[in-house]
Design a protein around this motif. Structure first.
Motif, PDB file in Angstrom:
ATOM      1  N   THR A  18       0.832  -1.194   0.000  1.00  0.00           N
ATOM      2  CA  THR A  18       0.000   0.000   0.000  1.00  0.00           C
ATOM      3  C   THR A  18       0.870   1.249   0.000  1.00  0.00           C
ATOM      4  OG1 THR A  18      -1.475  -1.302   1.372  1.00  0.00           O
ATOM      5  CG2 THR A  18      -2.003   1.007   1.120  1.00  0.00           C
ATOM      6  N   TRP A  71     -10.894   7.974  -1.587  1.00  0.00           N
ATOM      7  CA  TRP A  71     -10.322   9.230  -1.091  1.00  0.00           C
ATOM      8  C   TRP A  71     -11.278  10.407  -1.184  1.00  0.00           C
ATOM      9  CZ3 TRP A  71      -9.829   7.823  -6.122  1.00  0.00           C
ATOM     10  CH2 TRP A  71      -9.905   8.813  -7.077  1.00  0.00           C
ATOM     11  N   VAL A 103       2.546   9.334  -4.717  1.00  0.00           N
ATOM     12  CA  VAL A 103       1.587  10.400  -5.011  1.00  0.00           C
ATOM     13  C   VAL A 103       1.781  11.558  -4.036  1.00  0.00           C
ATOM     14  CG1 VAL A 103      -0.847  10.942  -5.302  1.00  0.00           C
ATOM     15  CG2 VAL A 103      -0.003   8.670  -5.880  1.00  0.00           C
ATOM     16  N   SER A 157       1.005   4.271  -2.796  1.00  0.00           N
ATOM     17  CA  SER A 157       0.383   5.554  -2.473  1.00  0.00           C
ATOM     18  C   SER A 157       1.387   6.661  -2.162  1.00  0.00           C
ATOM     19  CB  SER A 157      -0.581   5.396  -1.295  1.00  0.00           C
ATOM     20  OG  SER A 157       0.128   5.063  -0.123  1.00  0.00           O
ATOM     21  N   PHE A 172      -5.469  11.112  -2.202  1.00  0.00           N
ATOM     22  CA  PHE A 172      -5.198   9.844  -2.879  1.00  0.00           C
ATOM     23  C   PHE A 172      -4.070   9.100  -2.152  1.00  0.00           C
ATOM     24  CE2 PHE A 172      -3.538   6.797  -5.829  1.00  0.00           C
ATOM     25  CZ  PHE A 172      -4.693   6.250  -6.334  1.00  0.00           C
ATOM     26  N   PHE A 173      -3.140   9.886  -1.566  1.00  0.00           N
ATOM     27  CA  PHE A 173      -2.195   9.277  -0.632  1.00  0.00           C
ATOM     28  C   PHE A 173      -2.847   9.105   0.746  1.00  0.00           C
ATOM     29  CE2 PHE A 173       0.193  10.803   3.073  1.00  0.00           C
ATOM     30  CZ  PHE A 173       0.976   9.698   3.319  1.00  0.00           C
ATOM     31  N   SER A 190      -8.810   0.788  -0.018  1.00  0.00           N
ATOM     32  CA  SER A 190      -8.377   2.103   0.458  1.00  0.00           C
ATOM     33  C   SER A 190      -7.988   3.029  -0.690  1.00  0.00           C
ATOM     34  CB  SER A 190      -7.207   1.948   1.424  1.00  0.00           C
ATOM     35  OG  SER A 190      -6.034   1.584   0.737  1.00  0.00           O
ATOM     36  N   PHE A 191      -7.746   2.467  -1.867  1.00  0.00           N
ATOM     37  CA  PHE A 191      -7.411   3.323  -3.009  1.00  0.00           C
ATOM     38  C   PHE A 191      -8.649   3.877  -3.709  1.00  0.00           C
ATOM     39  CE2 PHE A 191      -3.510   0.981  -2.464  1.00  0.00           C
ATOM     40  CZ  PHE A 191      -2.564   1.969  -2.659  1.00  0.00           C
ATOM     41  N   PRO A 236      -5.366   5.938   1.561  1.00  0.00           N
ATOM     42  CA  PRO A 236      -4.621   4.706   1.852  1.00  0.00           C
ATOM     43  C   PRO A 236      -3.788   4.860   3.123  1.00  0.00           C
ATOM     44  CG  PRO A 236      -4.515   5.167  -0.477  1.00  0.00           C
ATOM     45  CD  PRO A 236      -5.226   6.329   0.146  1.00  0.00           C
ATOM     46  N   GLU A 237      -3.250   6.049   3.340  1.00  0.00           N
ATOM     47  CA  GLU A 237      -2.386   6.203   4.507  1.00  0.00           C
ATOM     48  C   GLU A 237      -3.108   5.835   5.800  1.00  0.00           C
ATOM     49  OE1 GLU A 237      -1.313   9.969   6.040  1.00  0.00           O
ATOM     50  OE2 GLU A 237       0.181   9.078   7.350  1.00  0.00           O
TER      51      GLU A 237
END
Ligand code: CU
Lengths: 643, 294
Positions: free
Chosen positions: A297, A390, A304, A301, A340-341, A386-387, A344-345
């Motif tokens: 992940t 966002w 980006v 991510s 977008f980061f 998770s992607f 997922p973060e």
């Protein structure tokens, strides 16, 4: 399955051609030379930036020169790594020589922990202290926030200082949380758990840690450079408006991103390639599963984020216009890149916490993990989904209203794999023989705390309800439950659980229980009322609020002090036991079956004399027919004779 | 570590025995709590019912809470039961050796899937039918009120660090206070002159980001008179915390009087403003800065 049984000739071992292992630590570069060179790099870059950009019209009257700040920071970082000795190996290679890694030791002097070490156990301990440093400094900043909010109108800080503290707290915590499990526990434990003598790329491992140190100091330096007003989310154009404190934000965040990339690449390579014979994917510990899922992940991510920060840096330093209007840019670009980061973060913060919880739970429930495949599927499912979520941070932003039902659906779908983790936890304790040692208390509280975070996450994902609570303390309480209530409780449980392996000591159960209960009660007492505060209309990141909310806010602030005291109690008792009393741990104090406990305390310098052969899953508790998990001294015939 | 279970009987019988108790306690507690949430607490939940969108948010919050209560109790009741019943009794035995159960896993997957999909369906319905639920829909809204003839247009202009309002149906005048008529469809056109802000009229159940050079439209319909608070809900710099003011929903007559008198009083100032437009762009070429229509 071509597994190299003779890892002893790889890197990490002495005796390479032309190498002398007698090099003293100070000749290999260390934190002193790194600091001196780093400071020199800063002054050079700063001077050079002033030379080339001092006459930019945007710089002339502003009093700040972002080019010179950023060049200073870049040169400082490069020089820092040179001072650490990071380039010794590549330069030696260019000269046609060899620079073998220093030999591992049973016991290191304290100075080695301040050097560019390539021993995964040293790096793990370095990470542990660094991440705790991040956590406690950011925690003190949180107390600064709560002190201001004791009163709706009387101000301790000016509004500028207040917003700086809020931004510092958020950014420092977010940077720390990404690495707080993978750094210390991933690096230290994964090789032990998979039966390897080392991580795949020891030098990359050292790089990943040593990025976090300048990241910390650059971020902290923002406080005396006017701070950054944009918070950790850094929304443009506000982030383009700010002074050089904003450069510190973007630069330190980028350093941390580099660290994440290095650490996760290493983690993926290690787990795929360095598993001992017999370590099938179905026998891989759930912590290692969590690490590899998180690492993938991150790899997808984090670039980006680096891209977004680069764009922000360009907009600020050389007046490109990508993140604000007027010349073709758009603030929406940053919002999209960041989340977008960022989305997922937040799951890659939660995943390691769940992996750790699921790892430790069976040891104290005395049962196998229930539905092991479901727990792995849950982690992979969370990571994948998770992607695709966002935009749920941007339901009010005005972009793409027609996409809202879709993002509402994808966000709510994440409850399914998250629910898997509850199924696994609840099934694991069913008809167990629960032992309530300190690590177990922390792991059980993870399920209690995360339940609040998970349930309120459904509120956030529902667009009409999100219209009420978006940007309020409700959301803030939500993510403190998912991150601090889940991840940090798992981390503290893991610290109690793994100190015997890390330091050869077993922390006091009695002191640990005092720490646990105070932390658990004050944590909930701090953050549960914040749901109500937000629901009643208090936005995040404000220094003034409605007078009718004063009682609740004071309750929260006083509870936060209690939480602070509980953590201070941990620091004092932990340091005392680590340095002064050193209560010696017996071998395998928790009766664990895990491979990491079979090697003995203290962990031998190469972990394993020989590469072990793995015979069964680490979680066969209660199985009358289960032998040990691995054969540590295998003969050829034992390969393939697994149970 | 020999396996020894103190309980006798088949695993299924043991599971049934404990399961019936857990489900019984869970059902009673959930039912009582849900009734209290729906009938006692629900009608008093924020943000109240001053507008249709506020009432919608109150209703949705109530529904989600009623659905959450059984989930919370499931974990709590199960957790407490397990902690009490399945403790180590000091003999350091291992637990019951089981690595999965097809039936209970399947039940779990199905139940969570049904719950999640019905929540998504409910959320979508509640978003689309009440014309966007008071959320900013961007420059070209796709969910609009059915009766689009009589809509009061209010432009919200955010800047560091204040809100002002322009009224295209009243000569494009600009006011610093927000007064709205009751029982009226309202269209907020939210924009910003500098950084991203967020227009949050709490009791009105309206929230929309104020983006520079973008118009963000949100709808609601007032249904009660009263005072409401407007707060900036997106971090916009140092004085973000002080970016709030108050407004009133008044009778239609009172509103009309207020608006026409303001229009007359502000006429000389209105002439100095840039022509009404959905967005405004700063003009760097004029000393002191000036805004023109984007
Ligand atoms: Cu604002």
């Amino acid at each position: 399955m071509a597994i190299d049984m003779s890892q002893s000739t790889g890197v990490g071992q002495s005796g390479g051609a032309g190498g002398s292992t007698a090099v003293k630590w100070f000749a290999r570069g260390n934190i002193v030379s790194a600091t001196v060179l780093g400071a020199g790099g800063w002054f050079f870059g700063h001077w050079w930036g002033n030379v080339i950009a001092g006459q930019y019209t945007s710089v002339q009257n502003s009093g700040t020169n972002d080019v010179s700040w950023l060049l200073g920071a870049i040169f400082a970082t490069v020089a820092w790594f040179i001072g650490l000795g990071a380039l010794n190996h590549p330069i030696a290679k260019l000269w046609g020589g060899e620079a073998p890694l220093p030999e591992k030791k049973e016991k290191y002097s304290i100075w080695e922990y301040f050097s560019y070490s390539t021993d995964h156990k040293v790096v793990g301990i370095q990470y542990l202290f660094a991440m705790l440093m991040y956590f406690f400094v950011a925690g003190l900043l949180a107390l600064g926030i709560r002190t201001e909010l004791l009163s709706p109108t009387y101000h301790i800080w000016g509004p500028d200082t207040y917003i700086e503290i809020v931004g510092e707290h958020g950014t420092m915590m977010m940077m720390m949380m990404t690495s707080v499990i993978m750094g210390p526990f991933g690096n230290f434990l994964v090789p032990l758990m998979i039966g390897s003598k080392k991580m795949a790329f020891p030098r990359l491992e050292a790089v990943s840690f040593w990025f976090t140190v300048p990241a910390f100091f650059f971020l902290l330096s923002a406080l005396w450079q006017g701070g950054f007003q944009s918070g950790w989310t850094g929304y443009a154009p506000l982030s383009i408006q700010g002074g050089v404190g904003q450069d510190a934000y973007l630069f330190s965040f980028a350093l941390m991103a580099m660290s994440m990339l290095a650490a996760s690449t290493n983690m993926v390579a290690t787990i795929i390639n360095y598993r001992a014979p017999g370590m099938r994917w179905s026998r891989l510990s759930v912590l290692a599963w969590g690490m590899i899922t998180t690492a993938f992940t991150m790899i997808l991510s984090v670039p980006v984020l680096i891209d977004g920060l680069y764009v922000m840096g360009m907009d600020r330093a050389v007046q490109t216009s990508m993140l604000y209007g007027q010349h073709g840019g758009s603030p929406f670009l940053w919002e999209n890149l960041f989340w977008f980061f960022g989305h997922p973060e937040v799951y890659l913060l939660a995943l390691p916490g769940f992996a750790m919880t699921t790892e430790i739970l069976p040891v104290f429930a005395r049962k196998p993990i229930f539905a092991f495949k479901t727990s792995v599927a849950g982690m992979i499912g969370v990571a994948t989904l998770s992607f695709f979520v966002w935009q749920h941070h941007l339901f009010n932003s005005g972009m793409n209203p027609d996409m809202r039902p879709l993002f509402m659906l994808s966000t709510e779908l994440i409850s399914i794999p998250t629910g898997f983790l509850y199924l696994v936890g609840m099934g694991t304790v069913w008809r167990g023989r629960l032992r309530f040692n300190v690590p177990m208390l922390f792991m059980l509280s993870v399920f209690f705390n995360f339940l609040w975070g998970g349930i309120t996450g459904v509120y956030n994902s529902d667009v009409p309800v999100d219209a009420l609570i978006h940007g309020s303390f409700f959301v803030m309480a939500h993510f403190h439950f998912t991150i601090m209530g889940q991840l940090m409780f798992a981390v503290f449980g893991a610290i109690y659980y793994y100190t015997p392996l890390f330091f050869g000591i077993k922390l006091s159960e009695k002191l640990g229980k005092i720490h646990f209960w105070t932390m658990f009660i004050f944590f909930n007492s701090t953050f549960l009322p914040l749901f109500i505060v937000g629901w009643l209309g208090q936005p995040r990141r404000v220094f003034e609020y409605a007078a009718r909310l004063q009682t609740l806010n004071q309750w929260v602030s006083i509870s936060a002090y209690g939480l602070g005291l509980s953590l201070a109690f941990f620091v004092v008792t932990f340091v005392w036991q680590l340095v002064v009393s050193r209560p010696k741990s017996e071998q395998n104090p928790w009766d664990s079956r895990g491979l990491e406990w079979l090697v003995g305390i203290p962990v031998p310098k190469d972990n394993f004399e020989q590469i072990p052969v793995v015979l069964s899953s680490p979680y066969e508790y209660g199985n009358p027919n289960a032998g040990p998990m691995a054969d540590l001294a295998p003969s050829i015939s034992s390969v393939g004779s697994d149970a | 570590m020999a396996l020894k279970t103190q309980e006798s009987g088949s695993p299924a019988a043991i599971a049934r025995k404990h399961g019936i108790r857990i489900v019984g306690i869970w059902f009673v507690l959930s039912l009582i709590t849900d009734l209290v949430v729906w009938f006692v607490w629900g009608p008093h939940m924020p943000p109240g019912t001053m507008t249709t969108s506020a009432a919608g948010q109150q209703f949705d919050f109530k529904v989600l809470t009623v659905m959450s209560v059984p989930v919370l109790f499931m974990v709590w009741v199960y957790g407490v039961y397990v902690i009490v019943k399945f403790r180590d009794r000091g003999d350091h035995e291992d637990g019951y050796y089981v690595k999965g159960n097809r039936k209970s896993q399947a039940l779990w997957y199905a139940a969570t899937a049904v719950l999640v999909l019905s929540l998504a369906g409910f959320g979508t319905y509640e978003l689309v039918v009440p014309a966007g639920a008071g959320v900013g829909e961007g420059p070209s809204p796709i969910w609009k009120p059915a009766n689009a003839k009589h809509i009061l247009q209010v432009q919200v202009i955010a800047q560091q660090w204040r809100f002002t309002y322009r009224w295209p149906q009243f000569g494009g005048m600009e006011t610093t206070s927000l007064v709205l008529p009751v029982n009226t469809e309202i269209q907020f056109n939210v924009t910003s002159l500098d950084v991203i802000h967020d227009f949050w009229a709490y009791q009105l159940g309206v929230k929309a980001d104020a983006n520079p050079e973008v118009n963000n439209v949100a709808y609601t319909k007032t249904q009660q008179t009263g005072r409401f608070v407007v707060r900036c809900d997106e971090l916009c710099g140092i004085w973000h915390g002080a970016m709030y003011n108050y407004g009133n929903v008044v009778s239609q007559n009172a509103f009309y009087q207020w608006a026409t008198s303001m229009q007359a009083k502000n006429a000389s100032l209105t002439k100095l403003l840039p022509k009404y437009s959905t967005v405004y762009v700063p003009n760097d070429n004029v000393v002191g800065g000036q805004y023109f229509n984007g």
